[in-house]
Scaffold this motif. Structure first.
Motif, PDB file in Angstrom:
ATOM      1  N   ASN A 235      -8.897   1.146  -4.342  1.00 16.25           N
ATOM      2  CA  ASN A 235      -9.193  -0.277  -4.548  1.00 16.25           C
ATOM      3  C   ASN A 235      -7.890  -1.044  -4.726  1.00 16.25           C
ATOM      4  OD1 ASN A 235     -11.984   0.220  -4.538  1.00 16.25           O
ATOM      5  ND2 ASN A 235     -11.956   0.757  -6.710  1.00 16.25           N
ATOM      6  N   GLY A 236      -7.844  -2.269  -4.205  1.00 19.28           N
ATOM      7  CA  GLY A 236      -6.695  -3.126  -4.414  1.00 19.28           C
ATOM      8  C   GLY A 236      -5.586  -2.986  -3.401  1.00 19.28           C
ATOM      9  N   THR A 237      -5.742  -2.088  -2.423  1.00 17.94           N
ATOM     10  CA  THR A 237      -4.703  -1.981  -1.410  1.00 17.94           C
ATOM     11  C   THR A 237      -4.777  -3.171  -0.454  1.00 17.94           C
ATOM     12  OG1 THR A 237      -3.994  -0.745   0.549  1.00 17.94           O
ATOM     13  CG2 THR A 237      -6.258  -0.455  -0.136  1.00 17.94           C
ATOM     14  N   ALA A 238      -3.616  -3.599   0.023  1.00 16.26           N
ATOM     15  CA  ALA A 238      -3.562  -4.739   0.941  1.00 16.26           C
ATOM     16  C   ALA A 238      -4.218  -4.429   2.282  1.00 16.26           C
ATOM     17  CB  ALA A 238      -2.111  -5.162   1.154  1.00 16.26           C
ATOM     18  N   SER A 239      -4.431  -3.149   2.581  1.00 18.34           N
ATOM     19  CA  SER A 239      -5.067  -2.796   3.854  1.00 18.34           C
ATOM     20  C   SER A 239      -6.484  -3.354   3.958  1.00 18.34           C
ATOM     21  CB  SER A 239      -5.092  -1.274   4.029  1.00 18.34           C
ATOM     22  OG  SER A 239      -5.900  -0.665   3.036  1.00 18.34           O
ATOM     23  N   LEU A 240      -7.086  -3.687   2.839  1.00 24.29           N
ATOM     24  CA  LEU A 240      -8.423  -4.280   2.847  1.00 24.29           C
ATOM     25  C   LEU A 240      -8.424  -5.671   3.474  1.00 24.29           C
ATOM     26  CD1 LEU A 240      -9.490  -3.259  -0.782  1.00 24.29           C
ATOM     27  CD2 LEU A 240     -10.132  -2.130   1.354  1.00 24.29           C
ATOM     28  N   LEU A 241      -7.239  -6.266   3.624  1.00 28.14           N
ATOM     29  CA  LEU A 241      -7.120  -7.626   4.159  1.00 28.14           C
ATOM     30  C   LEU A 241      -6.748  -7.656   5.635  1.00 28.14           C
ATOM     31  CD1 LEU A 241      -5.039  -9.160   1.213  1.00 28.14           C
ATOM     32  CD2 LEU A 241      -7.528  -9.155   1.472  1.00 28.14           C
ATOM     33  N   LEU A 242      -6.589  -6.498   6.268  1.00 29.69           N
ATOM     34  CA  LEU A 242      -6.096  -6.454   7.638  1.00 29.69           C
ATOM     35  C   LEU A 242      -6.996  -7.201   8.620  1.00 29.69           C
ATOM     36  CD1 LEU A 242      -4.800  -2.780   7.814  1.00 29.69           C
ATOM     37  CD2 LEU A 242      -3.429  -4.841   8.130  1.00 29.69           C
ATOM     38  N   ASP A 243      -8.284  -7.090   8.466  1.00 24.84           N
ATOM     39  CA  ASP A 243      -9.200  -7.724   9.415  1.00 24.84           C
ATOM     40  C   ASP A 243      -9.221  -9.244   9.274  1.00 24.84           C
ATOM     41  OD1 ASP A 243      -9.847  -5.286  10.452  1.00 24.84           O
ATOM     42  OD2 ASP A 243     -11.661  -5.030   9.257  1.00 24.84           O
ATOM     43  N   LYS A 244      -8.684  -9.762   8.175  1.00 23.58           N
ATOM     44  CA  LYS A 244      -8.699 -11.207   7.948  1.00 23.58           C
ATOM     45  C   LYS A 244      -7.393 -11.889   8.346  1.00 23.58           C
ATOM     46  CE  LYS A 244     -10.488 -12.557   4.035  1.00 23.58           C
ATOM     47  NZ  LYS A 244     -10.739 -12.685   2.581  1.00 23.58           N
ATOM     48  N   HIS A 245      -6.297 -11.105   8.440  1.00 15.94           N
ATOM     49  CA  HIS A 245      -4.989 -11.723   8.668  1.00 15.94           C
ATOM     50  C   HIS A 245      -4.212 -10.937   9.723  1.00 15.94           C
ATOM     51  CE1 HIS A 245      -5.578 -14.370   5.206  1.00 15.94           C
ATOM     52  NE2 HIS A 245      -6.015 -13.303   4.543  1.00 15.94           N
ATOM     53  N   VAL A 246      -4.013 -11.546  10.892  1.00 14.58           N
ATOM     54  CA  VAL A 246      -3.320 -10.867  11.982  1.00 14.58           C
ATOM     55  C   VAL A 246      -1.834 -10.712  11.697  1.00 14.58           C
ATOM     56  CG1 VAL A 246      -4.972 -11.706  13.687  1.00 14.58           C
ATOM     57  CG2 VAL A 246      -2.900 -13.043  13.224  1.00 14.58           C
ATOM     58  N   ASN A 247      -1.293 -11.486  10.749  1.00  9.87           N
ATOM     59  CA  ASN A 247       0.146 -11.424  10.445  1.00  9.87           C
ATOM     60  C   ASN A 247       0.480 -10.431   9.336  1.00  9.87           C
ATOM     61  OD1 ASN A 247      -1.191 -13.079   8.592  1.00  9.87           O
ATOM     62  ND2 ASN A 247       0.639 -14.310   8.158  1.00  9.87           N
ATOM     63  N   LEU A 248      -0.505  -9.664   8.885  1.00 13.36           N
ATOM     64  CA  LEU A 248      -0.287  -8.705   7.807  1.00 13.36           C
ATOM     65  C   LEU A 248       0.019  -7.314   8.376  1.00 13.36           C
ATOM     66  CD1 LEU A 248      -0.390  -7.820   4.801  1.00 13.36           C
ATOM     67  CD2 LEU A 248      -2.866  -7.523   5.079  1.00 13.36           C
ATOM     68  N   VAL A 249       1.059  -6.689   7.833  1.00 16.09           N
ATOM     69  CA  VAL A 249       1.402  -5.306   8.167  1.00 16.09           C
ATOM     70  C   VAL A 249       1.549  -4.534   6.860  1.00 16.09           C
ATOM     71  CG1 VAL A 249       3.080  -3.761   9.244  1.00 16.09           C
ATOM     72  CG2 VAL A 249       2.629  -6.001  10.252  1.00 16.09           C
ATOM     73  N   VAL A 250       0.869  -3.404   6.768  1.00 15.65           N
ATOM     74  CA  VAL A 250       0.964  -2.547   5.580  1.00 15.65           C
ATOM     75  C   VAL A 250       1.735  -1.291   5.971  1.00 15.65           C
ATOM     76  CG1 VAL A 250      -0.307  -1.220   3.858  1.00 15.65           C
ATOM     77  CG2 VAL A 250      -1.192  -3.433   4.635  1.00 15.65           C
ATOM     78  N   VAL A 251       2.787  -0.990   5.229  1.00 13.81           N
ATOM     79  CA  VAL A 251       3.634   0.173   5.509  1.00 13.81           C
ATOM     80  C   VAL A 251       3.460   1.200   4.390  1.00 13.81           C
ATOM     81  CG1 VAL A 251       5.995   0.997   5.862  1.00 13.81           C
ATOM     82  CG2 VAL A 251       5.303  -1.246   6.743  1.00 13.81           C
ATOM     83  N   ARG A 252       3.274   2.463   4.776  1.00 12.47           N
ATOM     84  CA  ARG A 252       3.126   3.531   3.773  1.00 12.47           C
ATOM     85  C   ARG A 252       3.917   4.761   4.207  1.00 12.47           C
ATOM     86  NH1 ARG A 252      -3.342   3.636   2.583  1.00 12.47           N
ATOM     87  NH2 ARG A 252      -3.599   1.509   1.824  1.00 12.47           N
ATOM     88  N   THR A 253       3.950   5.741   3.306  1.00 12.76           N
ATOM     89  CA  THR A 253       4.710   6.960   3.563  1.00 12.76           C
ATOM     90  C   THR A 253       3.987   8.165   2.989  1.00 12.76           C
ATOM     91  OG1 THR A 253       6.821   8.087   3.200  1.00 12.76           O
ATOM     92  CG2 THR A 253       6.037   6.653   1.441  1.00 12.76           C
ATOM     93  N   PHE A 254       4.291   9.344   3.514  1.00  6.48           N
ATOM     94  CA  PHE A 254       3.810  10.614   2.957  1.00  6.48           C
ATOM     95  C   PHE A 254       4.834  11.207   1.987  1.00  6.48           C
ATOM     96  CE2 PHE A 254       1.162  10.120   6.594  1.00  6.48           C
ATOM     97  CZ  PHE A 254       0.040  10.926   6.440  1.00  6.48           C
ATOM     98  N   ALA A 255       5.984  10.558   1.851  1.00  2.00           N
ATOM     99  CA  ALA A 255       7.095  11.134   1.085  1.00  2.00           C
ATOM    100  C   ALA A 255       6.763  11.301  -0.385  1.00  2.00           C
ATOM    101  CB  ALA A 255       8.338  10.259   1.244  1.00  2.00           C
ATOM    102  N   LYS A 256       6.025  10.365  -0.949  1.00  2.00           N
ATOM    103  CA  LYS A 256       5.809  10.347  -2.398  1.00  2.00           C
ATOM    104  C   LYS A 256       4.571  11.142  -2.799  1.00  2.00           C
ATOM    105  CE  LYS A 256       9.213   7.424  -2.118  1.00  2.00           C
ATOM    106  NZ  LYS A 256      10.589   7.847  -2.377  1.00  2.00           N
TER     107      LYS A 256
END
Length: 854
Positions: A235-256
């Motif tokens: 819950n609360g991740t910005a990825s939940l907003l992807l379908d509403k905003h074409v200018n949003l990019v969420v970057v993640r990693t497996f490192a942590k």
């Protein structure tokens, strides 16, 4: 990350022109005219050094380092992930999938987006670099203090980097929304890190949406490298907003979160048009076959328990800095796997001075003295409990609360009898509270408090009792009961009346009490160090329960209510140490479940008594977390939440059994393998297995779980040759340990059988503890050559080997199945359940054989 404005060109030029001994190479000339004209203005990024280099510089072994400076997951990758990487290496001669199909599909499922919205890269850095390339921004916005690579890539791209600092003056490190919107209006990319590094602060989705809406012509990049550690994730991740905003990019990693920092796997979630653009310009094979395979495996691995451990340890760090270390340090709230800490002036040193002092002790943390004037901050990565122990030891030395001699574990006058204790290297005495520590009193003392209150016409709850206990000075349950009656009723009967009724009720329920630690653990410790009891019970109650549990002989000193003032006074602890003849300088530990217990241990100064908190049985989930936090705030050095954690702390290498349990051990060493195996027959399915063959570890964990044994098995084998000796000898050692645990097999059921399905596979197993080794293993179709890192042919050989040393007749038949993994796992499950039934104690005590012997 820390960075400084140094000349990357200078570093390059010197490295190119200098020989290994520090002199110019013959004929070396400058190549500066071949380079970009702005190279001298570039930022030089300073990553952490390799462990071997650090250890050599400090002058200590690598294994002695406490590495809390790079926000890595020190638990490492799950065994199934390692196995997937090993298996992928067999395809390393083939180019990887340039379209990243399998990984993108798995990420789509993990993030609840379509694969067309996903693209992976060689770490999140690769993704950030690609974003700069597809946008070619003239102007970008960052919010320092934050991840330095945004500015690094900005300089490389010749972009103007505009900084909108976090709100540091009020120490909230909140994002400056007004500044972001103002500067973003004329920029092409805004970088937001949430949770932010190094502050641990998080940007709400409401604020992300506000920025995306206000800046439709600007790419809004939310870097969620640490999002898996945040409260309430997913819950609360910005990825939940992807379908509403074409200018949003969420970057993640497996490192942590996945423990794959060295594998370099990152990804972006974005509009399909952005993903398509990245795919067009990325290096075709930017992910290796091993990186892709481990990424897919990590998404399927059960990483939840590890993440919960890290969150628990983060809560511990925050509690300790807010509690016993609050005189010198101030921590900031964190939703990542690190904690930012401000040094208070009373400490009398800068963050760099403290970092360098800790480094000499082998403790590595991040110093912030050149970043936005943060001369008073350090960042500490969240490690394992033993890492936090080492850090706290070092900090206590630095503030003058612990001598370097005690910190190092080389204690003056330390008796030859001592136990290895991760918290302080060695302890020469163990003191115990009774209620909630030695004995589970959930159905006795705690219930008696409620029933006694009810007898006087007052209804109270367990939470009411908890609140009174946490306020302190509540070590006497008679007094606690009278306090509760007074609170609810406005008046209370005399303490004598309450005591009389309390004891009357208690005698009717006291036989419901159960021993918490294994009896064999207490026996083991008693052979190593002196032990004592410090309890608020009256002596009659204490003597009764210790006798009933069969542990009286382990505690030569028992201090009770009649012997002195109640905790938090330290008197009874100090008296017990004197009677046990423990030298003044010898470290002792005291295990207690209340704030009063912790305070009593701390009040023993200058005697070194280390408080170990215990979450009492029955407190699970949020209630356990809450209780743990209170104990840390009171000053607990470590908190354990169950009998297994208690054993891991006090006797980490000792396999112990509860009363009535059967215990067997085997130490086996050949030219090819070295093995230590301990097994408890009546266990709870807990496995600690390390064979370095991932799939074999998985099967042994499965066997342990479904046979309800406890297993500690460590194998150091010649797997660089192949898996034969390690697999064979592991089975032989396990069979030997089980055989020893069963003894002459009197009272066992002897025969056991079970069916086990796993999807399309079905297995049947029969076990006879006959004393005559024999094994028959069949699969209805051949297994594939390799299942992970385990050879298919070694599966049958494992059952043959364990039957040999267990001295049992074993039949395993897999009658259905297509997938080799499923067939083997079904076989191990069926064998485990059949073995469990065969080893179970029957109603008879004789040897179940007409010959009188097995």
């Amino acid at each position: 990350f820390q960075y400084c404005f140094c000349s990357a060109f200078g570093a390059f030029w010197w490295a190119a022109c200098m020989t290994a001994n520090g002199t110019f190479a013959p004929g070396a000339r400058s190549a500066a005219h071949l380079l970009r004209s702005d190279m001298g203005n570039m930022l030089e990024y300073h990553p952490v050094q390799p462990l071997e280099v650090l250890a050599a510089e400090i002058g200590i072994p690598v294994e002695a380092l406490c590495k809390l400076d790079a926000n890595e997951n020190l638990y490492g990758a799950h065994s199934s992930v390692i196995e997937a990487g090993e298996a992928a290496l067999r395809s390393s001669h083939i180019y990887p999938d340039p379209g990243q199909g399998e990984l993108r599909a798995a990420l789509g499922r993990y993030c609840s987006v379509s694969p067309e919205q996903v693209v992976a890269g060689a770490g999140a850095d690769d993704i950030l670099d690609l974003l700069f390339r597809i946008v070619c921004p003239q102007r970008v916005v960052t919010c320092p203090p934050t991840f330095a690579m945004y500015k690094f890539f900005g300089k490389i791209s010749r972009s103007e980097v505009v900084e909108v600092p976090l709100k540091k003056l009020d120490r909230s490190f909140a994002f400056d929304m007004v500044g972001i919107l103002r500067e973003g209006a004329t920029s092409q990319i805004v970088f937001l890190t949430s949770p932010n590094n190094p502050t641990g602060t998080r940007l709400s989705n409401e604020d992300v949406e506000r920025i995306c809406t206000a800046l439709p012509n600007c790419m809004v990049v939310v870097d969620e490298a640490y999002i898996e550690f945040a409260h309430g994730f997913p819950n609360g991740t910005a990825s939940l907003l992807l379908d509403k905003h074409v200018n949003l990019v969420v970057v993640r990693t497996f490192a942590k979160w996945a423990g794959l920092a060295g594998m370099r796997v990152g990804y972006a979630l974005a509009h399909p048009d952005i993903v398509k653009a990245i795919c067009q310009i990325k290096i075709p094979y930017n992910l290796s076959v091993t990186a892709s395979a481990t990424g897919v495996a990590a998404l399927a691995a059960p990483t939840g328990p590890t993440l919960q451990k890290i969150r628990r340890e983060r809560a511990r760090l925050l509690a300790v800095f807010n509690g016993p270390l609050s005189e010198w340090f101030e921590p900031y709230p964190s939703e990542a796997n690190f904690v930012l800490v401000r040094l208070k002036p009373v400490l009398g040193r800068t963050s760099r001075q403290l970092t360098q002092s800790l480094r000499k002790m082998g403790i590595l943390i991040r110093c912030y003295d050149e970043l936005l004037g943060m001369t008073d901050c350090i960042r500490i990565s969240v490690g394992r409990p033993q890492d936090t122990d080492q850090l706290l030891r070092g900090l206590l030395v630095q503030v003058g609360a612990l001598s370097p001699v005690v910190s190092a574990g080389s204690l003056p006058a330390l008796p030859s009898a001592s136990i290895a204790l991760p918290a302080l290297k060695a302890a020469g005495c163990v003191l115990w509270d009774v209620d909630g520590v030695i004995v589970d009193v959930g159905k006795s003392y705690r219930q008696t408090i409620l029933d006694t209150c009810a007898a006087f016409g007052v209804e109270v709850t367990g939470q009411d009792v908890e609140e009174v206990k946490r306020r302190g000075n509540a070590n006497n349950d008679w007094v606690v009961t009278r306090t509760l009656i007074s609170q609810k009723k406005g008046s209370a009967p005399s303490l004598e009346e309450v005591t009389s009724k309390f004891e009357e009720i208690y005698k009717t329920v006291r036989d419901k009490e159960e021993l918490v630690p294994a009896q064999s653990l207490l026996a083991h410790l008693a052979q190593q160090v002196p032990q004592g009891i410090i309890t608020g019970r009256p002596r009659s109650d204490a003597d009764y329960v210790l006798s009933k549990m069969g542990v009286t002989s382990f505690f030569p000193v028992v201090k009770c209510m009649e012997d002195g003032p109640a905790k938090p006074s330290p008197k009874l602890l100090l008296d017990a140490l004197d009677e046990l003849k423990v030298p003044q300088s010898t470290v002792a530990v005291f295990l207690g479940d209340t704030v009063d217990d912790i305070k009593a241990a701390l009040a023993c100064k200058p005697r070194p008594v280390i408080p170990i908190g215990v979450v009492p049985p029955g407190k699970d989930g949020a209630a356990g977390d809450d209780h743990e936090a209170h104990l840390y705030e009171a000053g607990a050095w470590r908190v354990v939440r169950n009998a297994q954690e208690m054993q891991d702390l006090l006797a980490p290498n000792q396999q112990t059994a509860r009363q009535g349990q059967r215990l067997g051990s085997c130490a086996r060493e050949t030219k090819e393998t070295k093995i230590k195996c301990d097994v408890v027959v009546e266990g709870s399915g807990v496995a600690k297995v390390s064979t370095k063959i991932g799939f074999l570890d998985h099967m042994l964990e499965t066997l342990t779980k479904h046979s309800r044994t406890d297993l500690n098995l460590v194998v150091d084998g010649d797997i660089h040759v192949d898996d034969h000796h390690t697999t064979e000898d592991a089975a032989l050692a396990l069979g030997t340990a089980l055989d020893k645990a069963l003894g002459n097999r009197a009272g066992v059921t002897r025969f056991g059988s079970a069916f086990a399905p796993l999807d399309e596979a079905l297995a049947c197993a029969v076990v006879d503890l006959s004393g005559r080794p024999s094994a028959s293993v069949s699969f209805h179709q051949p297994l594939r050559e390799q299942i992970g890192a385990l050879s298919g042919e070694m599966v049958s050989h494992f059952f043959v080997s364990i039957a040999t040393t267990l001295r049992a007749t074993v039949h395993v038949d897999v009658t259905k199945g297509v997938n080799s993994h499923h067939m083997v796992e079904a076989a191990f499950k069926a064998f485990a359940m059949a073995l469990r039934a065969a080893m179970a104690k029957s109603q008879f005590t004789d040897i179940p054989s007409a010959k009188g012997v097995l």
